[in-house]
Scaffold this active site. Structure first.
Site, short mmCIF file in Angstrom:
data_model
loop_
_atom_site.label_atom_id
_atom_site.label_comp_id
_atom_site.label_asym_id
_atom_site.label_seq_id
_atom_site.Cartn_x
_atom_site.Cartn_y
_atom_site.Cartn_z
N PRO A 107 -6.31 0.53 -10.08
CG PRO A 107 -7.63 -1.03 -8.99
CD PRO A 107 -6.52 -0.92 -9.98
CG ASN A 108 -9.40 3.16 -6.03
OD1 ASN A 108 -10.34 3.85 -6.42
ND2 ASN A 108 -9.55 1.90 -5.69
NE ARG A 167 -6.53 4.57 -2.50
CZ ARG A 167 -6.01 3.45 -2.95
NH1 ARG A 167 -5.05 3.46 -3.86
NH2 ARG A 167 -6.46 2.29 -2.52
CE1 TYR A 169 -1.95 2.60 -0.52
CE2 TYR A 169 -3.98 3.81 -0.07
CZ TYR A 169 -3.31 2.62 -0.24
OH TYR A 169 -3.98 1.42 -0.13
CG ASN A 204 0.58 -0.06 -7.12
OD1 ASN A 204 -0.22 -0.93 -6.78
ND2 ASN A 204 0.87 0.98 -6.35
CB ALA A 234 -7.92 -3.36 -4.62
CG HIS A 259 -4.85 -7.55 -2.48
ND1 HIS A 259 -3.53 -7.80 -2.19
CD2 HIS A 259 -5.00 -6.20 -2.37
CE1 HIS A 259 -2.92 -6.65 -1.88
NE2 HIS A 259 -3.79 -5.67 -2.00
CD GLU A 314 3.07 -7.81 -6.26
OE1 GLU A 314 3.65 -8.92 -6.44
OE2 GLU A 314 2.12 -7.66 -5.48
CG HIS A 372 1.93 -3.35 -3.55
ND1 HIS A 372 0.72 -3.26 -4.21
CD2 HIS A 372 2.41 -4.58 -3.81
CE1 HIS A 372 0.48 -4.40 -4.83
NE2 HIS A 372 1.49 -5.22 -4.61
NE ARG A 401 -2.57 -0.86 4.05
CZ ARG A 401 -3.17 -0.31 2.99
NH1 ARG A 401 -2.54 -0.30 1.81
NH2 ARG A 401 -4.36 0.23 3.11
C1 DQA Z 1 -1.50 -0.60 -3.01
C2 DQA Z 1 -1.89 -1.59 -1.92
C3 DQA Z 1 -3.23 -2.24 -2.22
O1 DQA Z 1 -3.58 -3.13 -1.19
C4 DQA Z 1 -4.31 -1.20 -2.34
O2 DQA Z 1 -5.54 -1.80 -2.68
C5 DQA Z 1 -3.95 -0.12 -3.29
C6 DQA Z 1 -2.60 0.41 -3.26
C7 DQA Z 1 -0.22 0.17 -2.66
O3 DQA Z 1 0.37 0.77 -3.56
O4 DQA Z 1 0.17 0.21 -1.49
O5 DQA Z 1 -4.80 0.37 -4.05
O6 DQA Z 1 -1.26 -1.33 -4.21
#
Ligand code: DQA
Length: 148
Positions: A10-11, A18, A23, A74, A77, A80, A98, A100, A107
């Site tokens: 997501p996102n 963003r 990021y 990736n 969110a 978590h 995994e 990020h 963070r």
């Molecule tokens: C993320 C870290 C996550 O905590 C966050 O919710 C993201 C991006 C990262 O790539 O740093 O959406 O996965």
């Protein structure tokens, strides 16, 4: 050619606009181009998928079984929160790396917990989009010579 899946959650479709201070300025298209190039260096065909939906990500993990030899994930969110995604990964028995972009451990405390980490081969975080290339290097090395 051996196929691997790069799966973004997501996102991450909003990368580039963003929170660039967190990021970076690269877009999802930049990430996917980097992954295709990194995979090609290892003789891997890379399939890229992104979804904002937890169920679609689970379906993508299921769909990788019998098709791809591993997954770079990736989960955004959902990392978590998603026991369902963790269970999906455990069910398909594929190596998952995994990734990020940000260093989740530096963070907010709620980002320190990953439901993916216990079922992943390993975790790469904090290196921006380079992390995807590092993950593909690690996945290629693992596929050539599994350590576990
Ligand atoms: C993320 C870290 C996550 O905590 C966050 O919710 C993201 C991006 C990262 O790539 O740093 O959406 O996965």
């Amino acid at each position: 050619m051996t196929s691997v899946l790069v799966l973004n959650g997501p996102n991450l479709n909003l990368l580039g606009t963003r929170q660039p201070e967190v990021y970076g300025n690269d877009t999802l298209a930049d990430v996917e181009a980097l992954c295709l190039a990194s995979g090609a260096r290892h003789g891997l065909a890379v399939r890229c998928l992104q979804s904002n939906s937890e169920g679609a990500l689970i379906d993508a993990v299921h769909g990788a079984r019998g098709r791809d030899r591993g997954i770079v994930l990736n989960a955004g969110a959902y990392t978590h929160t998603s026991i369902a995604l963790m269970d999906a990964i455990a069910s398909v028995e594929l190596p998952v790396i995994e990734v990020h972009l940000s260093n989740i451990h530096a963070r907010e405390p709620f980002r320190h917990r990953s439901y993916i980490a216990p079922v992943a081969l390993g975790q790469i975080c904090g290196f921006g989009i380079l992390g995807y290339a590092l993950a593909l290097d690690a996945l290629a090395a693992h596929l050539n010579a599994p350590t576990r």
